[in-house]
Design a protein around this motif. Structure first.
Motif, PDB file in Angstrom:
ATOM      1  N   ASN A  94      -6.153  -2.251  -4.794  1.00  0.00           N
ATOM      2  CA  ASN A  94      -7.133  -2.342  -3.556  1.00  0.00           C
ATOM      3  C   ASN A  94      -6.771  -1.913  -2.744  1.00  0.00           C
ATOM      4  OD1 ASN A  94      -7.957  -4.441  -5.225  1.00  0.00           O
ATOM      5  ND2 ASN A  94      -7.054  -6.245  -4.537  1.00  0.00           N
ATOM      6  N   GLN A  95      -6.068  -1.707  -2.007  1.00  0.00           N
ATOM      7  CA  GLN A  95      -5.538  -0.826  -1.458  1.00  0.00           C
ATOM      8  C   GLN A  95      -5.235   0.702  -1.299  1.00  0.00           C
ATOM      9  OE1 GLN A  95      -2.241  -2.585   1.363  1.00  0.00           O
ATOM     10  NE2 GLN A  95      -2.610  -4.688   0.231  1.00  0.00           N
ATOM     11  N   HIS A  96      -5.748   1.140  -2.607  1.00  0.00           N
ATOM     12  CA  HIS A  96      -5.142   2.774  -3.324  1.00  0.00           C
ATOM     13  C   HIS A  96      -4.593   3.568  -2.351  1.00  0.00           C
ATOM     14  CE1 HIS A  96      -9.739   2.068  -4.212  1.00  0.00           C
ATOM     15  NE2 HIS A  96      -9.714   1.424  -2.997  1.00  0.00           N
ATOM     16  N   ILE A  97      -3.139   2.127  -2.005  1.00  0.00           N
ATOM     17  CA  ILE A  97      -1.875   3.114  -2.324  1.00  0.00           C
ATOM     18  C   ILE A  97      -0.980   3.191  -3.138  1.00  0.00           C
ATOM     19  CG2 ILE A  97      -0.111   3.198  -0.319  1.00  0.00           C
ATOM     20  CD1 ILE A  97      -2.456   2.561   1.777  1.00  0.00           C
ATOM     21  N   SER A  98      -0.110   4.024  -3.121  1.00  0.00           N
ATOM     22  CA  SER A  98       0.976   4.326  -4.445  1.00  0.00           C
ATOM     23  C   SER A  98       2.351   4.211  -3.203  1.00  0.00           C
ATOM     24  CB  SER A  98       0.713   4.956  -5.274  1.00  0.00           C
ATOM     25  OG  SER A  98       2.037   4.396  -5.926  1.00  0.00           O
ATOM     26  N   TYR A  99       3.449   4.031  -3.900  1.00  0.00           N
ATOM     27  CA  TYR A  99       4.805   4.169  -3.077  1.00  0.00           C
ATOM     28  C   TYR A  99       6.158   4.476  -4.518  1.00  0.00           C
ATOM     29  CZ  TYR A  99       2.695   1.689   1.135  1.00  0.00           C
ATOM     30  OH  TYR A  99       1.871   1.113   1.987  1.00  0.00           O
ATOM     31  N   LYS A 100       6.202   5.631  -3.966  1.00  0.00           N
ATOM     32  CA  LYS A 100       6.723   6.338  -4.766  1.00  0.00           C
ATOM     33  C   LYS A 100       8.252   6.160  -3.748  1.00  0.00           C
ATOM     34  CE  LYS A 100       3.749   8.987  -7.159  1.00  0.00           C
ATOM     35  NZ  LYS A 100       3.893  10.591  -7.931  1.00  0.00           N
ATOM     36  N   ILE A 101       9.344   5.669  -4.821  1.00  0.00           N
ATOM     37  CA  ILE A 101      10.571   4.700  -4.090  1.00  0.00           C
ATOM     38  C   ILE A 101      11.541   6.062  -4.591  1.00  0.00           C
ATOM     39  CG2 ILE A 101      11.831   3.555  -2.985  1.00  0.00           C
ATOM     40  CD1 ILE A 101       9.200   1.796  -3.472  1.00  0.00           C
ATOM     41  N   ASP A 102      12.481   6.200  -4.187  1.00  0.00           N
ATOM     42  CA  ASP A 102      13.968   7.329  -4.537  1.00  0.00           C
ATOM     43  C   ASP A 102      15.280   6.804  -3.286  1.00  0.00           C
ATOM     44  OD1 ASP A 102      12.978   8.659  -6.755  1.00  0.00           O
ATOM     45  OD2 ASP A 102      11.741   9.464  -5.777  1.00  0.00           O
ATOM     46  N   GLN A 107       7.561   7.976  -0.939  1.00  0.00           N
ATOM     47  CA  GLN A 107       6.630   9.047  -0.136  1.00  0.00           C
ATOM     48  C   GLN A 107       5.306   8.442  -0.282  1.00  0.00           C
ATOM     49  OE1 GLN A 107       6.495  12.468  -3.321  1.00  0.00           O
ATOM     50  NE2 GLN A 107       3.984  11.728  -3.492  1.00  0.00           N
ATOM     51  N   THR A 108       4.071   8.034   0.273  1.00  0.00           N
ATOM     52  CA  THR A 108       2.974   7.599   0.325  1.00  0.00           C
ATOM     53  C   THR A 108       1.995   8.326  -0.632  1.00  0.00           C
ATOM     54  OG1 THR A 108       3.425   6.183   1.919  1.00  0.00           O
ATOM     55  CG2 THR A 108       1.574   5.507   1.503  1.00  0.00           C
ATOM     56  N   ASP A 109       1.407   7.921  -1.486  1.00  0.00           N
ATOM     57  CA  ASP A 109       0.480   8.672  -1.476  1.00  0.00           C
ATOM     58  C   ASP A 109      -1.040   8.422  -1.403  1.00  0.00           C
ATOM     59  OD1 ASP A 109       1.269  10.960  -2.869  1.00  0.00           O
ATOM     60  OD2 ASP A 109       2.284   9.969  -4.760  1.00  0.00           O
ATOM     61  N   HIS A 110      -2.194   8.108  -1.311  1.00  0.00           N
ATOM     62  CA  HIS A 110      -3.783   7.384  -1.300  1.00  0.00           C
ATOM     63  C   HIS A 110      -4.377   8.182  -2.683  1.00  0.00           C
ATOM     64  CE1 HIS A 110      -3.922   6.371   2.861  1.00  0.00           C
ATOM     65  NE2 HIS A 110      -2.883   7.340   2.553  1.00  0.00           N
ATOM     66  N   THR A 206       5.682   2.592   4.920  1.00  0.00           N
ATOM     67  CA  THR A 206       4.940   1.821   6.011  1.00  0.00           C
ATOM     68  C   THR A 206       3.329   2.031   5.251  1.00  0.00           C
ATOM     69  OG1 THR A 206       4.647   4.041   6.855  1.00  0.00           O
ATOM     70  CG2 THR A 206       6.808   2.433   7.785  1.00  0.00           C
ATOM     71  N   LYS A 207       2.455   1.308   5.682  1.00  0.00           N
ATOM     72  CA  LYS A 207       1.473   1.455   4.822  1.00  0.00           C
ATOM     73  C   LYS A 207       0.377   2.294   5.827  1.00  0.00           C
ATOM     74  CE  LYS A 207       1.085  -2.654   2.503  1.00  0.00           C
ATOM     75  NZ  LYS A 207       1.106  -4.236   2.143  1.00  0.00           N
ATOM     76  N   THR A 208       0.014   3.094   5.637  1.00  0.00           N
ATOM     77  CA  THR A 208      -1.243   4.387   6.670  1.00  0.00           C
ATOM     78  C   THR A 208      -1.898   3.980   5.514  1.00  0.00           C
ATOM     79  OG1 THR A 208      -0.430   6.355   4.850  1.00  0.00           O
ATOM     80  CG2 THR A 208       0.847   5.235   6.805  1.00  0.00           C
TER      81      THR A 208
END
Length: 208
Positions: A94-102, A107-110, A206-208
């Protein structure tokens, strides 16, 4: 194209030949709103830059929350040195955001992608309804559906007849520029219920 044919044959081999066709006709259904599972993901796709075929073979822990349109995947990664870590992807559609966590990196992707439909569409074609296992209480009735999404992905989706739990899925597509993708998802260890902790945004993101 040979690669696609090879995958189709592989999928057919993975479906036990001991299936017995049954006469029950099912209607399209919806998978549970909240569930966890383990997925064996195999297949391949064309790298759009190099044109080479890249292959995928991994085990993923998946959590779907259809109420919030959120998914989480966790994959165990082993480096050539022998070190291991968990790669997580947390996607808020819904927010068009994906977080990739290592580890301690995020990493934040739209994204523009939509969450996979919870329900099999009404225009899906029922290929067959079969029974896994021996007759009696230990057997499972499974319906296999075929449909094409709005973005031209051909999906073969198998679910249990009684509860619409996912069993396996294949996805095949060829884009306008010739990029080929053919993936298979074998699903096991399904658990129902909400798990809010799994979809909480880590402090390092963080959400951007």
């Amino acid at each position: 194209m040979l690669f696609v044919l090879w995958l189709i044959l592989a999928i057919m081999e993975l479906v036990p030949i001991s299936y017995c066709r049954i006469s029950t006709i099912s209607k399209p259904c919806c998978v549970p709103s909240h569930f966890r599972c383990v997925m064996d993901v195999t297949g391949g796709y064309t790298d759009p830059t190099s044109g080479r075929m890249l292959f995928v073979d991994r085990k993923v822990r998946l959590y779907n929350d259809y109420s919030l349109n959120v998914t989480r995947t966790d994959t165990d990664v082993t480096l050539p040195s022998g070190a291991t870590f968990v790669h997580s992807e947390l996607t808020f559609y819904n927010q068009h955001i994906s977080y990739k966590i290592d580890g301690d990196r995020c990493q934040t992707d739209h994204i523009a992608a939509l969450m996979q439909d919870k329900c099999i569409p009404d225009d899906a074609v029922l290929l067959e309804t079969s029974r896994i296992g021996q007759s009696g209480h230990d057997g499972i009735n499974v319906s296999t559906w075929r449909y094409v999404t709005a973005d031209n992905i051909t999906i073969l989706r198998a679910v249990t007849v009684d509860q619409c739990w996912p069993i396996y899925q294949t996805e095949q597509s060829v884009s306008s520029n010739g990029v080929l993708s053919s993936m298979e998802y074998m699903i096991s260890n399904i658990e129902l219920g909400e798990v809010p902790d799994l979809i909480a945004t880590p402090n390092i993101c963080t959400k951007t």
